[in-house]
Design a protein around this motif. Structure first.
Motif, PDB file in Angstrom:
ATOM      1  N   ILE A  80       5.682   4.503 -15.828  1.00 17.53           N
ATOM      2  CA  ILE A  80       5.588   4.361 -14.366  1.00 17.53           C
ATOM      3  C   ILE A  80       4.361   3.552 -13.984  1.00 17.53           C
ATOM      4  O   ILE A  80       4.417   2.668 -13.112  1.00 17.53           O
ATOM      5  CB  ILE A  80       5.547   5.752 -13.697  1.00 17.53           C
ATOM      6  CG1 ILE A  80       6.895   6.462 -13.857  1.00 17.53           C
ATOM      7  CG2 ILE A  80       5.192   5.629 -12.212  1.00 17.53           C
ATOM      8  CD1 ILE A  80       6.873   7.916 -13.409  1.00 17.53           C
ATOM      9  N   TYR A  81       3.242   3.825 -14.626  1.00 18.38           N
ATOM     10  CA  TYR A  81       1.997   3.119 -14.293  1.00 18.38           C
ATOM     11  C   TYR A  81       2.117   1.629 -14.599  1.00 18.38           C
ATOM     12  O   TYR A  81       1.802   0.779 -13.753  1.00 18.38           O
ATOM     13  CB  TYR A  81       0.841   3.738 -15.077  1.00 18.38           C
ATOM     14  CG  TYR A  81      -0.512   3.141 -14.734  1.00 18.38           C
ATOM     15  CD1 TYR A  81      -1.217   3.590 -13.619  1.00 18.38           C
ATOM     16  CD2 TYR A  81      -1.080   2.133 -15.516  1.00 18.38           C
ATOM     17  CE1 TYR A  81      -2.459   3.052 -13.304  1.00 18.38           C
ATOM     18  CE2 TYR A  81      -2.314   1.596 -15.198  1.00 18.38           C
ATOM     19  CZ  TYR A  81      -2.997   2.057 -14.097  1.00 18.38           C
ATOM     20  OH  TYR A  81      -4.209   1.517 -13.771  1.00 18.38           O
ATOM     21  N   LEU A  82       2.585   1.304 -15.795  1.00 20.98           N
ATOM     22  CA  LEU A  82       2.678  -0.101 -16.189  1.00 20.98           C
ATOM     23  C   LEU A  82       3.696  -0.854 -15.335  1.00 20.98           C
ATOM     24  O   LEU A  82       3.403  -1.937 -14.802  1.00 20.98           O
ATOM     25  CB  LEU A  82       3.041  -0.198 -17.671  1.00 20.98           C
ATOM     26  CG  LEU A  82       1.961   0.277 -18.654  1.00 20.98           C
ATOM     27  CD1 LEU A  82       2.499   0.264 -20.077  1.00 20.98           C
ATOM     28  CD2 LEU A  82       0.713  -0.583 -18.550  1.00 20.98           C
ATOM     29  N   VAL A  83       4.887  -0.294 -15.183  1.00 21.33           N
ATOM     30  CA  VAL A  83       5.929  -0.958 -14.392  1.00 21.33           C
ATOM     31  C   VAL A  83       5.492  -1.065 -12.936  1.00 21.33           C
ATOM     32  O   VAL A  83       5.694  -2.096 -12.286  1.00 21.33           O
ATOM     33  CB  VAL A  83       7.265  -0.203 -14.514  1.00 21.33           C
ATOM     34  CG1 VAL A  83       8.300  -0.791 -13.553  1.00 21.33           C
ATOM     35  CG2 VAL A  83       7.789  -0.264 -15.942  1.00 21.33           C
ATOM     36  N   GLY A  84       4.876  -0.006 -12.428  1.00 21.19           N
ATOM     37  CA  GLY A  84       4.449  -0.013 -11.033  1.00 21.19           C
ATOM     38  C   GLY A  84       3.473  -1.125 -10.724  1.00 21.19           C
ATOM     39  O   GLY A  84       3.606  -1.839  -9.726  1.00 21.19           O
ATOM     40  N   GLU A 129       0.830  -1.205   0.000  1.00 23.72           N
ATOM     41  CA  GLU A 129       0.000   0.000   0.000  1.00 23.72           C
ATOM     42  C   GLU A 129       0.868   1.260   0.000  1.00 23.72           C
ATOM     43  O   GLU A 129       0.514   2.267  -0.629  1.00 23.72           O
ATOM     44  CB  GLU A 129      -0.936  -0.008   1.217  1.00 23.72           C
ATOM     45  CG  GLU A 129      -2.062  -1.008   1.130  1.00 23.72           C
ATOM     46  CD  GLU A 129      -1.558  -2.461   1.146  1.00 23.72           C
ATOM     47  OE1 GLU A 129      -2.035  -3.259   0.311  1.00 23.72           O
ATOM     48  OE2 GLU A 129      -0.686  -2.769   1.991  1.00 23.72           O
ATOM     49  N   ILE A 130       2.002   1.194   0.697  1.00 28.22           N
ATOM     50  CA  ILE A 130       2.933   2.329   0.676  1.00 28.22           C
ATOM     51  C   ILE A 130       3.496   2.515  -0.729  1.00 28.22           C
ATOM     52  O   ILE A 130       3.609   3.645  -1.229  1.00 28.22           O
ATOM     53  CB  ILE A 130       4.072   2.118   1.701  1.00 28.22           C
ATOM     54  CG1 ILE A 130       3.492   2.161   3.121  1.00 28.22           C
ATOM     55  CG2 ILE A 130       5.160   3.176   1.522  1.00 28.22           C
ATOM     56  CD1 ILE A 130       4.503   1.863   4.202  1.00 28.22           C
ATOM     57  N   LEU A 131       3.817   1.414  -1.401  1.00 25.96           N
ATOM     58  CA  LEU A 131       4.344   1.498  -2.767  1.00 25.96           C
ATOM     59  C   LEU A 131       3.291   2.061  -3.719  1.00 25.96           C
ATOM     60  O   LEU A 131       3.600   2.925  -4.559  1.00 25.96           O
ATOM     61  CB  LEU A 131       4.800   0.116  -3.246  1.00 25.96           C
ATOM     62  CG  LEU A 131       5.295   0.044  -4.707  1.00 25.96           C
ATOM     63  CD1 LEU A 131       6.473   0.998  -4.919  1.00 25.96           C
ATOM     64  CD2 LEU A 131       5.671  -1.392  -5.072  1.00 25.96           C
ATOM     65  N   LEU A 132       2.047   1.606  -3.599  1.00 26.65           N
ATOM     66  CA  LEU A 132       0.979   2.104  -4.467  1.00 26.65           C
ATOM     67  C   LEU A 132       0.789   3.609  -4.279  1.00 26.65           C
ATOM     68  O   LEU A 132       0.659   4.360  -5.260  1.00 26.65           O
ATOM     69  CB  LEU A 132      -0.331   1.373  -4.158  1.00 26.65           C
ATOM     70  CG  LEU A 132      -1.586   1.882  -4.883  1.00 26.65           C
ATOM     71  CD1 LEU A 132      -1.421   1.820  -6.395  1.00 26.65           C
ATOM     72  CD2 LEU A 132      -2.819   1.093  -4.439  1.00 26.65           C
ATOM     73  N   THR A 133       0.807   4.063  -3.038  1.00 30.64           N
ATOM     74  CA  THR A 133       0.654   5.490  -2.765  1.00 30.64           C
ATOM     75  C   THR A 133       1.841   6.281  -3.304  1.00 30.64           C
ATOM     76  O   THR A 133       1.678   7.382  -3.845  1.00 30.64           O
ATOM     77  CB  THR A 133       0.496   5.733  -1.251  1.00 30.64           C
ATOM     78  OG1 THR A 133      -0.573   4.925  -0.754  1.00 30.64           O
ATOM     79  CG2 THR A 133       0.190   7.185  -0.954  1.00 30.64           C
ATOM     80  N   THR A 134       3.038   5.704  -3.191  1.00 32.43           N
ATOM     81  CA  THR A 134       4.236   6.374  -3.709  1.00 32.43           C
ATOM     82  C   THR A 134       4.197   6.471  -5.226  1.00 32.43           C
ATOM     83  O   THR A 134       4.576   7.495  -5.809  1.00 32.43           O
ATOM     84  CB  THR A 134       5.502   5.613  -3.264  1.00 32.43           C
ATOM     85  OG1 THR A 134       5.507   5.490  -1.835  1.00 32.43           O
ATOM     86  CG2 THR A 134       6.762   6.355  -3.702  1.00 32.43           C
ATOM     87  N   ILE A 135       3.735   5.421  -5.895  1.00 34.00           N
ATOM     88  CA  ILE A 135       3.582   5.455  -7.361  1.00 34.00           C
ATOM     89  C   ILE A 135       2.612   6.571  -7.759  1.00 34.00           C
ATOM     90  O   ILE A 135       2.861   7.330  -8.702  1.00 34.00           O
ATOM     91  CB  ILE A 135       3.078   4.096  -7.881  1.00 34.00           C
ATOM     92  CG1 ILE A 135       4.162   3.030  -7.728  1.00 34.00           C
ATOM     93  CG2 ILE A 135       2.641   4.200  -9.350  1.00 34.00           C
ATOM     94  CD1 ILE A 135       3.667   1.616  -7.983  1.00 34.00           C
TER      95      ILE A 135
END
Length: 345
Positions: free
Chosen positions: A333-337, A294-300
């Motif tokens: 960024i969206y695809l890689v994330g 969830e932290i990674l998703l928010t950072t993306i």
């Protein structure tokens, strides 16, 4: 949210039919919002943020609050953050559609920049909530109170910058100014408001159907659970923003298109505040299952909006594939994330 008890093929059919309705009503919604912006004198930036942003965000609000009431903290937060990530990337798709120049160049305005800056502030507050101690003030985490205060300040600043801008971006041959269409002052307000409300209700109802059927499809096909909130559900509830943004670009209402997305993102952040009030087991930022993903998703999501802001400031006329560098970077960024998120356990 609506309760559907259908076989898999029925859910798929509902998803497709609701998406078609969103496509049709979303085009009309963008048209009526554009005409109201001209008729009322509010401008495309304020109209896109308040009218389109709120209306198209309602299906996502229903999804996040419902998930929180059911105790699914991760789904509630990832639906909101995933929706912002998806909607921000929609601007890259809109940039592809606007072939004359980079969308962020043509639609540059002080209002869209202050909106994006304030959105970055609100997303940062969510990150603070995820990384801070598990405490509550009354029923909610202190970060939720900061979100609400930040949102009030954001809307006030947006209005003030619209009414009394202290500077303007440089106009070029590719800049599309937010100017009323000829004859707009003679349109009947009640007809425009009626059209907006009917189109909005159709979008809201269809968006809720899309969200519910998407969740049922996931349950019946056992699709990857880690990204269901941030990808499938968020993408489903963000269809109204996608359609209205692209429709606004086709109408030449570029500021309206950008403000619709950024305004919708404002309300998506507030989904988390609403979900925190609805989550009855403490702080939603520290609910069951919350962690690195969830932290990674928010950072993306934060990174996508920083890239968008850089494009609004730099204002590249043409870039790779005749789109701006920021649009290409946002797509990557969206695809890689989300590939990384899907691989995380």
């Amino acid at each position: 949210m609506l309760e559907l008890n259908l076989p898999l093929w029925g859910d798929v059919t509902v998803f497709i039919m609701a998406a078609v309705v969103i496509g049709v009503s979303g085009v009309k919604l963008a048209e009526y919002a554009d005409r109201l912006a001209d008729r009322t004198g509010l401008g495309e930036a304020v109209t896109g943020t308040i009218m389109l942003g709120l209306i198209t965000a309602l299906p996502g609000l229903a999804a996040s609050v419902t998930a929180a009431l059911q105790g699914h903290a991760v789904l509630a937060l990832s639906n909101a953050m995933g929706g912002i990530a998806f909607q921000t990337t929609v601007l890259a798709l809109a940039d592809v559609l606007h072939r004359k120049a980079n969308l962020e160049h043509a639609a540059a305005s002080a209002t869209t920049m202050i909106q994006t800056i304030m959105l970055i502030l609100l997303i940062t507050i969510v990150l603070l909530g995820l990384g801070s101690p598990n405490v509550v003030i009354g029923p909610v985490h202190p970060a939720t109170l900061l979100l609400l205060a930040g949102a009030v300040m954001a809307f006030w600043l947006t209005y003030r910058v619209q009414e009394e801008p202290m500077w303007h971006p440089r106009h070029t041959s590719e800049t599309v100014l937010d100017e009323p269409a000829p004859g707009s002052q003679h349109e009947r307000l009640w007809l425009l408001w009626t059209g907006l409300i009917i189109s909005g209700l159709l979008t809201l109802f269809s968006g809720s159907l899309v969200a519910e059927s998407a969740g049922n499809i996931q349950d019946k096909t056992n699709l990857s659970a880690p990204i269901i909130g941030g990808l499938l559900m968020a993408g489903a509830t963000s269809l109204p923003e996608l359609v209205t943004c692209l429709a606004a670009v086709r109408r030449g209402a570029l500021t309206l298109a950008v403000s619709d997305v950024v305004g919708g993102n404002f309300f998506d952040v507030l989904f988390i505040a609403a979900a925190d009030f609805a989550f009855l087991s403490g702080s939603i930022y520290h609910g069951p299952g919350m962690g690195t993903r969830e932290i990674l998703l928010t950072t993306i999501t934060l990174l996508l909006n920083v890239v968008l802001l850089s494009g609004l400031i730099y204002r590249q006329k043409h870039g790779p594939g005749n789109i701006g560098f920021e649009s290409l970077l946002m797509l990557v960024i969206y695809l890689v994330g989300f590939i990384v998120l899907s691989l995380m356990q």
